[in-house]
Design an enzyme around this catalytic site. Structure first.
Site, PDB file in Angstrom:
ATOM      1  N   TYR A  54       0.824  -1.219   0.000  1.00 39.90           N
ATOM      2  CA  TYR A  54       0.000   0.000   0.000  1.00 39.90           C
ATOM      3  C   TYR A  54       0.859   1.270   0.000  1.00 39.90           C
ATOM      4  CZ  TYR A  54      -4.272  -2.581  -0.005  1.00 39.90           C
ATOM      5  OH  TYR A  54      -5.293  -3.387  -0.410  1.00 39.90           O
ATOM      6  N   ASP A  92      -7.778   5.557  -5.023  1.00 34.43           N
ATOM      7  CA  ASP A  92      -7.064   6.792  -5.356  1.00 34.43           C
ATOM      8  C   ASP A  92      -8.018   7.980  -5.153  1.00 34.43           C
ATOM      9  OD1 ASP A  92      -8.572   7.490  -7.854  1.00 34.43           O
ATOM     10  OD2 ASP A  92      -7.622   5.696  -8.675  1.00 34.43           O
ATOM     11  N   HIS A 107     -14.601   1.180  -1.067  1.00 32.71           N
ATOM     12  CA  HIS A 107     -13.478   0.313  -0.674  1.00 32.71           C
ATOM     13  C   HIS A 107     -12.379   1.092   0.055  1.00 32.71           C
ATOM     14  CE1 HIS A 107     -14.619  -2.952  -3.885  1.00 32.71           C
ATOM     15  NE2 HIS A 107     -15.393  -2.969  -2.824  1.00 32.71           N
ATOM     16  N   CYS A 118      -9.095   0.595  18.013  1.00 27.76           N
ATOM     17  CA  CYS A 118     -10.200   1.464  18.460  1.00 27.76           C
ATOM     18  C   CYS A 118     -11.004   2.040  17.298  1.00 27.76           C
ATOM     19  CB  CYS A 118      -9.668   2.587  19.348  1.00 27.76           C
ATOM     20  SG  CYS A 118      -8.768   3.859  18.438  1.00 27.76           S
ATOM     21  N   ALA A 217     -11.636   4.583 -21.403  1.00 24.35           N
ATOM     22  CA  ALA A 217     -12.450   5.506 -20.597  1.00 24.35           C
ATOM     23  C   ALA A 217     -12.269   6.954 -21.041  1.00 24.35           C
ATOM     24  CB  ALA A 217     -12.076   5.357 -19.124  1.00 24.35           C
TER      25      ALA A 217
HETATM   26  C1  BJW Z   1     -10.685  -0.182 -18.707  1.00 30.75           C
HETATM   27  C2  BJW Z   1      -9.475   0.391 -19.121  1.00 30.75           C
HETATM   28  C3  BJW Z   1      -9.556   1.641 -19.757  1.00 30.75           C
HETATM   29  C4  BJW Z   1      -9.023  -1.497 -18.213  1.00 30.75           C
HETATM   30  N1  BJW Z   1     -10.759   2.219 -19.938  1.00 30.75           N
HETATM   31  N2  BJW Z   1     -11.859   0.392 -18.901  1.00 30.75           N
HETATM   32  C5  BJW Z   1     -18.462 -16.034  -3.815  1.00 30.75           C
HETATM   33  C6  BJW Z   1     -19.504 -15.533  -4.594  1.00 30.75           C
HETATM   34  C7  BJW Z   1     -19.909 -14.196  -4.513  1.00 30.75           C
HETATM   35  C8  BJW Z   1     -19.277 -13.311  -3.641  1.00 30.75           C
HETATM   36  C9  BJW Z   1     -18.256 -13.805  -2.869  1.00 30.75           C
HETATM   37  C10 BJW Z   1     -17.858 -15.139  -2.955  1.00 30.75           C
HETATM   38  N3  BJW Z   1     -16.827 -15.325  -2.099  1.00 30.75           N
HETATM   39  C11 BJW Z   1     -16.567 -14.155  -1.461  1.00 30.75           C
HETATM   40  C12 BJW Z   1     -17.432 -13.225  -1.941  1.00 30.75           C
HETATM   41  C13 BJW Z   1     -17.476 -11.783  -1.553  1.00 30.75           C
HETATM   42  C14 BJW Z   1     -16.237 -11.047  -2.015  1.00 30.75           C
HETATM   43  C15 BJW Z   1     -16.106 -11.209  -3.540  1.00 30.75           C
HETATM   44  O1  BJW Z   1     -16.700 -10.493  -4.311  1.00 30.75           O
HETATM   45  N4  BJW Z   1     -15.237 -12.114  -3.991  1.00 30.75           N
HETATM   46  C16 BJW Z   1     -15.074 -12.340  -5.422  1.00 30.75           C
HETATM   47  C17 BJW Z   1     -13.611 -12.570  -5.726  1.00 30.75           C
HETATM   48  C18 BJW Z   1     -15.980 -13.478  -5.825  1.00 30.75           C
HETATM   49  N5  BJW Z   1     -16.451  -9.646  -1.680  1.00 30.75           N
HETATM   50  C19 BJW Z   1     -16.117  -9.173  -0.486  1.00 30.75           C
HETATM   51  O2  BJW Z   1     -15.541  -9.839   0.359  1.00 30.75           O
HETATM   52  C20 BJW Z   1     -16.534  -7.762  -0.194  1.00 30.75           C
HETATM   53  N6  BJW Z   1     -17.253  -7.709   1.018  1.00 30.75           N
HETATM   54  C21 BJW Z   1     -18.449  -8.314   1.146  1.00 30.75           C
HETATM   55  O3  BJW Z   1     -19.001  -8.907   0.233  1.00 30.75           O
HETATM   56  O4  BJW Z   1     -18.979  -8.166   2.410  1.00 30.75           O
HETATM   57  C22 BJW Z   1     -20.260  -8.753   2.669  1.00 30.75           C
HETATM   58  C23 BJW Z   1     -21.319  -7.696   2.708  1.00 30.75           C
HETATM   59  C24 BJW Z   1     -21.519  -6.875   1.628  1.00 30.75           C
HETATM   60  C25 BJW Z   1     -22.530  -5.919   1.656  1.00 30.75           C
HETATM   61  C26 BJW Z   1     -23.334  -5.794   2.761  1.00 30.75           C
HETATM   62  C27 BJW Z   1     -23.143  -6.627   3.854  1.00 30.75           C
HETATM   63  C28 BJW Z   1     -22.124  -7.587   3.815  1.00 30.75           C
HETATM   64  C29 BJW Z   1     -15.308  -6.844  -0.054  1.00 30.75           C
HETATM   65  C30 BJW Z   1     -14.602  -6.672  -1.354  1.00 30.75           C
HETATM   66  C31 BJW Z   1     -13.331  -5.840  -1.154  1.00 30.75           C
HETATM   67  C32 BJW Z   1     -12.541  -5.697  -2.442  1.00 30.75           C
HETATM   68  N7  BJW Z   1     -11.301  -5.089  -2.147  1.00 30.75           N
HETATM   69  C33 BJW Z   1     -10.403  -4.714  -3.232  1.00 30.75           C
HETATM   70  C34 BJW Z   1      -9.132  -4.113  -2.606  1.00 30.75           C
HETATM   71  C35 BJW Z   1      -9.471  -2.720  -2.043  1.00 30.75           C
HETATM   72  C36 BJW Z   1      -8.280  -1.942  -1.678  1.00 30.75           C
HETATM   73  C37 BJW Z   1      -7.292  -1.838  -2.818  1.00 30.75           C
HETATM   74  O5  BJW Z   1      -7.514  -1.143  -3.819  1.00 30.75           O
HETATM   75  O6  BJW Z   1      -6.235  -2.483  -2.698  1.00 30.75           O
HETATM   76  O7  BJW Z   1     -11.028  -3.757  -4.086  1.00 30.75           O
HETATM   77  S1  BJW Z   1     -10.024  -6.071  -4.351  1.00 30.75           S
HETATM   78  C38 BJW Z   1     -10.034  -5.099  -5.824  1.00 30.75           C
HETATM   79  O8  BJW Z   1     -11.143  -5.486  -6.684  1.00 30.75           O
HETATM   80  C39 BJW Z   1     -10.333  -3.667  -5.357  1.00 30.75           C
HETATM   81  C40 BJW Z   1     -11.253  -3.191  -6.439  1.00 30.75           C
HETATM   82  O9  BJW Z   1     -11.980  -2.067  -5.973  1.00 30.75           O
HETATM   83  C41 BJW Z   1     -12.093  -4.396  -6.737  1.00 30.75           C
HETATM   84  C42 BJW Z   1     -12.781  -4.374  -8.087  1.00 30.75           C
HETATM   85  O10 BJW Z   1     -11.847  -4.336  -9.111  1.00 30.75           O
HETATM   86  P1  BJW Z   1     -12.148  -3.472 -10.410  1.00 30.75           P
HETATM   87  O11 BJW Z   1     -12.123  -2.032 -10.072  1.00 30.75           O
HETATM   88  O12 BJW Z   1     -13.350  -3.970 -11.082  1.00 30.75           O
HETATM   89  O13 BJW Z   1     -10.822  -3.745 -11.266  1.00 30.75           O
HETATM   90  P2  BJW Z   1     -10.521  -4.968 -12.280  1.00 30.75           P
HETATM   91  O14 BJW Z   1      -9.066  -4.992 -12.493  1.00 30.75           O
HETATM   92  O15 BJW Z   1     -11.169  -6.201 -11.854  1.00 30.75           O
HETATM   93  O16 BJW Z   1     -11.239  -4.520 -13.640  1.00 30.75           O
HETATM   94  C43 BJW Z   1     -10.780  -3.427 -14.402  1.00 30.75           C
HETATM   95  C44 BJW Z   1     -11.761  -3.179 -15.529  1.00 30.75           C
HETATM   96  O17 BJW Z   1     -11.361  -1.995 -16.202  1.00 30.75           O
HETATM   97  C45 BJW Z   1     -11.796  -4.306 -16.565  1.00 30.75           C
HETATM   98  O18 BJW Z   1     -13.157  -4.586 -16.892  1.00 30.75           O
HETATM   99  C46 BJW Z   1     -11.078  -3.699 -17.788  1.00 30.75           C
HETATM  100  O19 BJW Z   1     -11.612  -4.152 -19.024  1.00 30.75           O
HETATM  101  C47 BJW Z   1     -11.365  -2.230 -17.603  1.00 30.75           C
HETATM  102  N8  BJW Z   1     -10.368  -1.316 -18.172  1.00 30.75           N
HETATM  103  N9  BJW Z   1      -8.464  -0.395 -18.830  1.00 30.75           N
HETATM  104  C48 BJW Z   1     -11.885   1.628 -19.560  1.00 30.75           C
HETATM  105  N10 BJW Z   1      -8.459   2.322 -20.242  1.00 30.75           N
END
Ligand code: BJW
Length: 234
Positions: A54, A92, A107, A118, A217
């Site tokens: 980080y 970011d 996130h 705490c 984008a």
């Molecule tokens: C472009 C481009 C350009 C490229 N122009 N486009 C089984 C089934 C279902 C769910 C679960 C499961 N097992 C566990 C879960 C839940 C779990 C989950 O979803 N897991 C999956 C892996 C299945 N989720 C959680 O645990 C979440 N919490 C939760 O569910 O709590 C329960 C609850 C919820 C609600 C109410 C009550 C209870 C927490 C999730 C936390 C995710 N954390 C991260 C790290 C954050 C800090 C950090 O940044 O380090 O978040 S992981 C990472 O993934 C980060 C991102 O925000 C997140 C999403 O990624 P994102 O942004 O979509 O990026 P990419 O790389 O995946 O995609 C990029 C896209 O851009 C692509 O489509 C490209 O095509 C495109 N692109 N260039 C336009 N120029």
């Protein structure tokens, strides 16, 4: 009643600002195991590794500047005769740097520090260390204020309320592979919103959107914003 646009953004919107995505060919999850750096268990096992991950991303984000897509969304918020609400998964600060004000970081944020003991929050120093004491309780229980797998994202009540009132829901640059964000399109659609995906290529959930536009984008977002503003001025 004023119109409401809810926008979900992901790593793809910041890709052309030089910040890496997670799941693309060169993404962060090809270099790091997400179980090591993006789970509470990984942090418990090796906090120094997670802090270094980080700290490096905080330094990269500090160098990055908003691109044409971030700027177009700020223009939309300023000129749209209704409400524009950005829910970002990104840690970011590029939406705010571009001038957007109505932004929720579901996130967390790289510029935040959180005390595990705490739950006090404070601005993160450029380089955070596991031995940093919490300014409130003094315990050395500092962690980045980001949401890892298995933790509950921030603002879920506010987001659900916004999705239930949205006239338009737009998803930008997110793979649709992480929940609960991946469900927002279904939630918005259920409440009658027009749903749009703007992405480099179709995401995992592309078939769930009423309208799709594909490309970088910095091209598709300014074009969509221009179309949306022209539509409201007719
Ligand atoms: C472009 C481009 C350009 C490229 N122009 N486009 C089984 C089934 C279902 C769910 C679960 C499961 N097992 C566990 C879960 C839940 C779990 C989950 O979803 N897991 C999956 C892996 C299945 N989720 C959680 O645990 C979440 N919490 C939760 O569910 O709590 C329960 C609850 C919820 C609600 C109410 C009550 C209870 C927490 C999730 C936390 C995710 N954390 C991260 C790290 C954050 C800090 C950090 O940044 O380090 O978040 S992981 C990472 O993934 C980060 C991102 O925000 C997140 C999403 O990624 P994102 O942004 O979509 O990026 P990419 O790389 O995946 O995609 C990029 C896209 O851009 C692509 O489509 C490209 O095509 C495109 N692109 N260039 C336009 N120029």
């Amino acid at each position: 009643m004023t119109a409401k646009i809810v926008i979900l953004t992901g790593a793809g919107i910041s890709a052309e600002s030089g910040l890496g995505t997670f799941r693309d060919v060169d993404g962060l999850w090809t270099k790091y195991d997400l179980n090591d750096v993006a789970t509470p268990e990984g942090f418990a096992r090796n906090p120094e590794l997670v802090m270094a991950f980080y700290n490096a991303r905080r330094a990269n984000a500090a160098e990055a500047t908003p691109n044409a897509a971030h700027k177009a969304l700020a223009r939309l918020e300023a000129d749209f005769p209704g409400e524009v609400f950005i829910v970002t998964q990104n840690v970011d600060g590029l939406h705010e740097a571009a001038g957007s004000r109505n932004v929720l970081h579901m996130h967390g944020a790289l510029h935040g520090a959180l005390c595990k003991a705490c739950e006090h929050r404070w601005p993160a120093p450029p380089v955070m260390s596991v031995t940093d004491p919490c300014p409130h309780c003094r315990k050395p229980a500092t962690r980045p204020d980001v949401v890892w797998f298995g933790e509950i994202p921030y603002g879920m009540h506010v987001i659900s309320e916004a999705l239930s009132q949205a006239d338009v829901f737009v998803s930008i640059g997110t793979s649709g592979e992480v929940y609960p964000a991946a469900n927002f399109v279904a939630e918005a659609d259920h409440h009658g919103a027009h749903t749009i995906e703007l992405n480099l290529e179709p995401s995992a959930g592309a078939s769930g959107f009423a309208e799709t536009r594909f490309g970088p984008a910095t091209e598709v977002v300014p074009q969509w914003v221009a179309d949306e503003l022209a539509r409201t001025q007719k």
